[in-house]
Design a protein around this motif. Structure first.
Motif, PDB file in Angstrom:
ATOM      1  N   ASP A  55       0.834  -1.209   0.000  1.00  0.00           N
ATOM      2  CA  ASP A  55       0.000   0.000   0.000  1.00  0.00           C
ATOM      3  C   ASP A  55       0.864   1.252   0.000  1.00  0.00           C
ATOM      4  O   ASP A  55       0.591   2.213  -0.725  1.00  0.00           O
ATOM      5  CB  ASP A  55      -0.953   0.016   1.205  1.00  0.00           C
ATOM      6  CG  ASP A  55      -2.037  -1.045   1.107  1.00  0.00           C
ATOM      7  OD1 ASP A  55      -2.222  -1.625   0.013  1.00  0.00           O
ATOM      8  OD2 ASP A  55      -2.696  -1.298   2.144  1.00  0.00           O
ATOM      9  N   LYS A  56       1.905   1.242   0.813  1.00  0.00           N
ATOM     10  CA  LYS A  56       2.806   2.397   0.875  1.00  0.00           C
ATOM     11  C   LYS A  56       3.559   2.577  -0.445  1.00  0.00           C
ATOM     12  O   LYS A  56       3.751   3.702  -0.904  1.00  0.00           O
ATOM     13  CB  LYS A  56       3.787   2.244   2.041  1.00  0.00           C
ATOM     14  CG  LYS A  56       3.131   2.404   3.401  1.00  0.00           C
ATOM     15  CD  LYS A  56       4.131   2.208   4.520  1.00  0.00           C
ATOM     16  CE  LYS A  56       3.429   2.274   5.858  1.00  0.00           C
ATOM     17  NZ  LYS A  56       3.961   3.263   6.741  1.00  0.00           N
ATOM     18  N   GLN A  57       3.977   1.484  -1.052  1.00  0.00           N
ATOM     19  CA  GLN A  57       4.667   1.568  -2.340  1.00  0.00           C
ATOM     20  C   GLN A  57       3.715   2.068  -3.433  1.00  0.00           C
ATOM     21  O   GLN A  57       4.124   2.838  -4.304  1.00  0.00           O
ATOM     22  CB  GLN A  57       5.262   0.210  -2.733  1.00  0.00           C
ATOM     23  CG  GLN A  57       6.483  -0.158  -1.934  1.00  0.00           C
ATOM     24  CD  GLN A  57       7.003  -1.558  -2.232  1.00  0.00           C
ATOM     25  OE1 GLN A  57       6.249  -2.441  -2.632  1.00  0.00           O
ATOM     26  NE2 GLN A  57       8.288  -1.759  -2.006  1.00  0.00           N
ATOM     27  N   LEU A  59       1.299   4.102  -2.987  1.00  0.00           N
ATOM     28  CA  LEU A  59       1.155   5.539  -2.756  1.00  0.00           C
ATOM     29  C   LEU A  59       2.321   6.303  -3.380  1.00  0.00           C
ATOM     30  O   LEU A  59       2.116   7.351  -4.005  1.00  0.00           O
ATOM     31  CB  LEU A  59       1.066   5.820  -1.253  1.00  0.00           C
ATOM     32  CG  LEU A  59       0.883   7.279  -0.852  1.00  0.00           C
ATOM     33  CD1 LEU A  59      -0.422   7.838  -1.420  1.00  0.00           C
ATOM     34  CD2 LEU A  59       0.909   7.423   0.663  1.00  0.00           C
ATOM     35  N   GLN A  62       1.781   6.359  -7.067  1.00  0.00           N
ATOM     36  CA  GLN A  62       0.719   7.317  -7.379  1.00  0.00           C
ATOM     37  C   GLN A  62       1.253   8.750  -7.315  1.00  0.00           C
ATOM     38  O   GLN A  62       0.938   9.568  -8.181  1.00  0.00           O
ATOM     39  CB  GLN A  62      -0.460   7.144  -6.399  1.00  0.00           C
ATOM     40  CG  GLN A  62      -1.629   8.055  -6.664  1.00  0.00           C
ATOM     41  CD  GLN A  62      -2.270   7.805  -8.009  1.00  0.00           C
ATOM     42  OE1 GLN A  62      -2.304   6.678  -8.496  1.00  0.00           O
ATOM     43  NE2 GLN A  62      -2.769   8.863  -8.624  1.00  0.00           N
ATOM     44  N   MET A  63       2.054   9.038  -6.314  1.00  0.00           N
ATOM     45  CA  MET A  63       2.652  10.376  -6.193  1.00  0.00           C
ATOM     46  C   MET A  63       3.547  10.683  -7.400  1.00  0.00           C
ATOM     47  O   MET A  63       3.529  11.803  -7.927  1.00  0.00           O
ATOM     48  CB  MET A  63       3.460  10.490  -4.896  1.00  0.00           C
ATOM     49  CG  MET A  63       2.623  10.545  -3.642  1.00  0.00           C
ATOM     50  SD  MET A  63       3.612  10.451  -2.117  1.00  0.00           S
ATOM     51  CE  MET A  63       4.357  12.083  -2.093  1.00  0.00           C
ATOM     52  N   LYS A  89       8.795   9.994   1.041  1.00  0.00           N
ATOM     53  CA  LYS A  89       7.826   8.899   1.175  1.00  0.00           C
ATOM     54  C   LYS A  89       8.478   7.570   0.794  1.00  0.00           C
ATOM     55  O   LYS A  89       8.247   6.543   1.455  1.00  0.00           O
ATOM     56  CB  LYS A  89       6.612   9.176   0.286  1.00  0.00           C
ATOM     57  CG  LYS A  89       5.428   8.330   0.611  1.00  0.00           C
ATOM     58  CD  LYS A  89       4.913   8.662   1.985  1.00  0.00           C
ATOM     59  CE  LYS A  89       3.604   7.975   2.257  1.00  0.00           C
ATOM     60  NZ  LYS A  89       3.217   8.083   3.651  1.00  0.00           N
TER      61      LYS A  89
END
Length: 175
Positions: A55-57, A59, A62-63, A89
């Motif tokens: 999930d963090k990856q 994000l 997406q950024m 991030k």
């Protein structure tokens, strides 16, 4: 008669044989119901952590996509800010990954804590077997190799090696 007794004593000492044995902890733990429960709990924790990392990856990806879409419209200062935010991030994700899955990470600690009672139980059972069978050394053949997991303290020559090196033994640390 004297020479006969002396000969028997000499041969008696020479015929003493050290007894070796081995166990397979993977096989033993596979037969233990509590190990299966521990594995299930660890698998669930691992899945949750993997999902969190993914999930963090996602994000970060997406950024990066958003940055590339609006890159031409941004001022140099805003570009630098967005790139810094993306990099921060990404570092956060890598840091989290290391914290959880690293050599001394949360998963490693969870495995150690969960396995300790099981390994203690195996160790106690091994001690009883060692005493019953009068073994001097026991190896573990699990994990692609042999590891020495029990030795009879009679065969520990560490003190002699320390003495031979000319080092002094601390009497408070004596075994």
């Amino acid at each position: 008669i004297f020479f006969l007794i002396l000969g028997i004593m000499f041969l008696g000492q020479r015929t003493y044989v050290q007894k070796f044995g081995y166990i397979d902890t993977e096989f033993i733990t596979s037969k233990m119901p509590e190990y299966q429960k521990v594995q299930e709990v660890l698998n669930e924790k691992t899945k949750a952590w993997i999902k969190e990392v993914n999930d963090k990856q996602a994000l970060v990806v997406q950024m990066e996509k958003e940055y590339h879409l609006e890159e031409l419209l941004l001022t140099d200062e805003l570009r630098q800010q967005k790139l810094a935010a993306i990099k921060a991030k990404d570092l956060e994700v890598k840091s989290f990954q290391e914290k959880v899955f690293g050599d001394e990470g949360e998963l490693f600690k969870a495995k150690q804590n969960a396995m300790k009672p099981i390994l203690d139980e195996i160790s106690k059972a091994l001690e009883r077997v060692v005493r019953q069978k009068r073994l001097d050394f026991v190896f573990d053949k699990a994990n692609d190799g042999l590891a020495l997991i029990y030795t009879n303290p009679i065969h520990d020559y560490s003190d002699y090696v320390i003495e031979e090196l000319g080092l002094e033994l601390d009497p408070n640390l004596k075994k």
